[in-house]
Design an enzyme around this catalytic site. Structure first.
Site, mmCIF file in Angstrom:
data_model
loop_
_atom_site.group_PDB
_atom_site.id
_atom_site.type_symbol
_atom_site.label_atom_id
_atom_site.label_comp_id
_atom_site.label_asym_id
_atom_site.label_seq_id
_atom_site.Cartn_x
_atom_site.Cartn_y
_atom_site.Cartn_z
ATOM 1 C CG PHE A 1 21.879 -37.806 -3.885
ATOM 2 C CD1 PHE A 1 22.838 -38.713 -3.447
ATOM 3 C CD2 PHE A 1 20.562 -38.251 -4.023
ATOM 4 C CE1 PHE A 1 22.499 -40.022 -3.140
ATOM 5 C CE2 PHE A 1 20.223 -39.565 -3.722
ATOM 6 C CZ PHE A 1 21.187 -40.450 -3.272
ATOM 7 C CG ASP B 1 17.408 -34.943 -9.433
ATOM 8 O OD1 ASP B 1 16.258 -34.953 -8.967
ATOM 9 O OD2 ASP B 1 18.291 -35.749 -9.100
ATOM 10 C CE LYS C 1 14.112 -38.177 -1.815
ATOM 11 N NZ LYS C 1 15.365 -37.783 -2.433
HETATM 12 C C1 PLP Z 1 16.249 -38.726 -3.217
HETATM 13 C C2 PLP Z 1 16.823 -38.183 -4.463
HETATM 14 C C3 PLP Z 1 17.075 -39.008 -5.572
HETATM 15 C C4 PLP Z 1 16.900 -40.506 -5.529
HETATM 16 O O1 PLP Z 1 15.575 -40.878 -5.386
HETATM 17 P P1 PLP Z 1 15.214 -42.419 -5.045
HETATM 18 O O2 PLP Z 1 13.731 -42.444 -5.096
HETATM 19 O O3 PLP Z 1 15.794 -42.706 -3.702
HETATM 20 O O4 PLP Z 1 15.843 -43.249 -6.095
HETATM 21 C C5 PLP Z 1 17.528 -38.419 -6.736
HETATM 22 N N1 PLP Z 1 17.735 -37.099 -6.798
HETATM 23 C C6 PLP Z 1 17.508 -36.270 -5.762
HETATM 24 C C7 PLP Z 1 17.720 -34.807 -5.924
HETATM 25 C C8 PLP Z 1 17.055 -36.783 -4.555
HETATM 26 O O5 PLP Z 1 16.866 -35.970 -3.507
#
Ligand code: PLP
Length: 405
Positions: free
Chosen positions: A138, A223, A252
């Protein structure tokens, strides 16, 4: 306004992108939140790994109040003191040497993807643009972050997607080896797949992927939007593996609740962008970076990675003990305070039961209960949550047995 009024108004005026719970949160303190009707909940979701320092951490609140009186925003056409301080702080505590600031996780990943393509085009000339990501990953919802996300369910109906992405099974080094071509410029991975069901990378996989990147001259990009900022028991997830990425993204937990994202890069990769090649109006603005300095200071000063490590172990032990008595628990996994408990049936009834008892939990991939509490959550709150989850499993298992399921 009460819960009902807010919900009705939301249904009328806010686009229908979330399956929302029927209440509105209006206040938060530490690991607790309150709704518009005055109900109190223990928050084991923390804004999905955002409120790592708890709700309204006093240092974050104070930094925002102070900065709000000085300067809320100015353009990146000028230097911004809290922005350069935050960049220094992040690089002092990580393998990175330079930072680009933006406003969200998806945007940070977009920035990393652009960086990889630009880096490759400068280094190798045109044609090396392919990025390999993992199935069940994700990376966010903008069109290219969505393309990087290896889950068809999120991509359906948004085609045509951005060209140049390839997906491989996670933790499968052979598949990764096979996927690399002369067109590949980078590999983008989460150190632990959060939305994908709480699966951590294995050490052999991470060291193997690092070696592949070195052999083929690829950028290794992590990520760390969910795994960063102490969540997994280390300040950054990659620290578990004894390797360093060339690029990693944050968002986050970075701002302690304020929207901010970052692309962190080291060495040659960090020197990729020149003026005009990437930008963000709000990226790294005074308010967001002042909040992030306070949040990151709290994470470091209050040893929150260590807290996450110890509490994560505590929860895992409790869940494993539950597994001995509840055959519906298939697996307990995770890193630090990113804990997944996989059930043999849908986890939604567990979530509903906990909510009725005043505890907010979250589920992913239907069958996995995911706990992502604030890193400074007191042990007594953890105990409270585990007791209610245990109770819910008992009630649900009895109900299913009665129905002959
Ligand atoms: C939440 C998340 C995203 C997206 O972040 P947003 O601030 O909602 O755009 C991307 N990568 C990972 C691993 C995430 O948990």
């Amino acid at each position: 306004m009460n819960n009902e009024t807010i919900m009705k108004m939301g249904q009328e005026y806010v686009m229908n992108t979330y399956l929302r719970q029927p209440f509105a949160l209006v206040r938060g303190q530490g690991s607790y939140v309150w709704d518009a009707d005055g109900n109190k909940y223990l928050d084991m979701v923390s804004g999905i790994a955002v409120n790592n320092v708890g709700h309204c951490h006093p240092k974050v609140v104070e930094a925002i109040q102070k900065q709000a009186q000085e300067l809320l925003h100015c353009s990146n056409l000028y230097w911004i003191e809290p922005q350069v301080q935050l960049a220094k702080m992040i690089t002092d505590h990580s393998c990175g040497t330079k930072v680009f600031f933006c406003n969200s996780g998806a945007e940070a990943n977009e920035g990393a993807i652009k960086l990889a393509r630009k880096w490759a085009s400068k280094k190798y000339g045109s044609g090396r643009y392919e990025i390999i990501t993992a199935l069940h990953s994700f990376h966010g919802r903008t069109l290219t972050a969505l393309t990087a996300t290896g889950q068809e369910k999120y991509q359906k109906g948004f085609e045509p997607l951005t060209p140049g992405f390839k997906y491989v099974p996670y933790n499968d080094l052979e598949a990764m080896t096979m996927a690399i071509t002369p067109q590949t410029c980078a590999i983008l991975l989460e150190p632990l797949q959060g939305e994908g069901g709480v699966y951590a990378a294995t050490p052999e996989y991470m060291t193997g992927v690092k070696k592949l990147c070195e052999e083929h001259g690829l950028l290794l990009m992590f990520d760390e939007v969910q795994t960063g900022l102490g969540r997994t028991g280390k300040l950054f997830g990659y620290e578990h593996y004894g390797i360093e990425p060339d690029v990693f993204t944050l968002a986050k937990g970075l701002g302690g609740g304020v929207p901010i994202g970052a692309v962190v890069a080291k060495g040659e990769a960090a020197e990729t962008f020149s003026p005009g090649e990437h930008a963000s109006t709000f990226g790294g603005n005074p308010l967001a970076t002042a909040a992030a300095i306070a949040a990151l200071s709290a994470i470091i000063d209050e040893k929150m990675p260590q807290q996450a490590f110890e509490k994560g172990q505590y929860i895992t032990e409790k869940f494993l003990a539950l597994k001995e008595v509840h055959s519906c628990i298939q697996d307990v996994r995770g890193l630090g305070l990113l804990v997944g408990m996989e059930l043999s049936f849908e986890a939604k009834p567990v979530q509903d039961y906990c909510l009725k008892k005043g505890i907010i939990i979250n589920t992913v991939q239907n069958k996995v209960v995911r706990l992502v509490p604030p890193l400074n959550i007191p042990y007594e709150d953890i105990d409270k949550c585990i007791a209610v989850i245990a109770e819910s499993l008992k009630v649900i298992e009895e109900g299913r047995a009665w129905k002959g399921q």
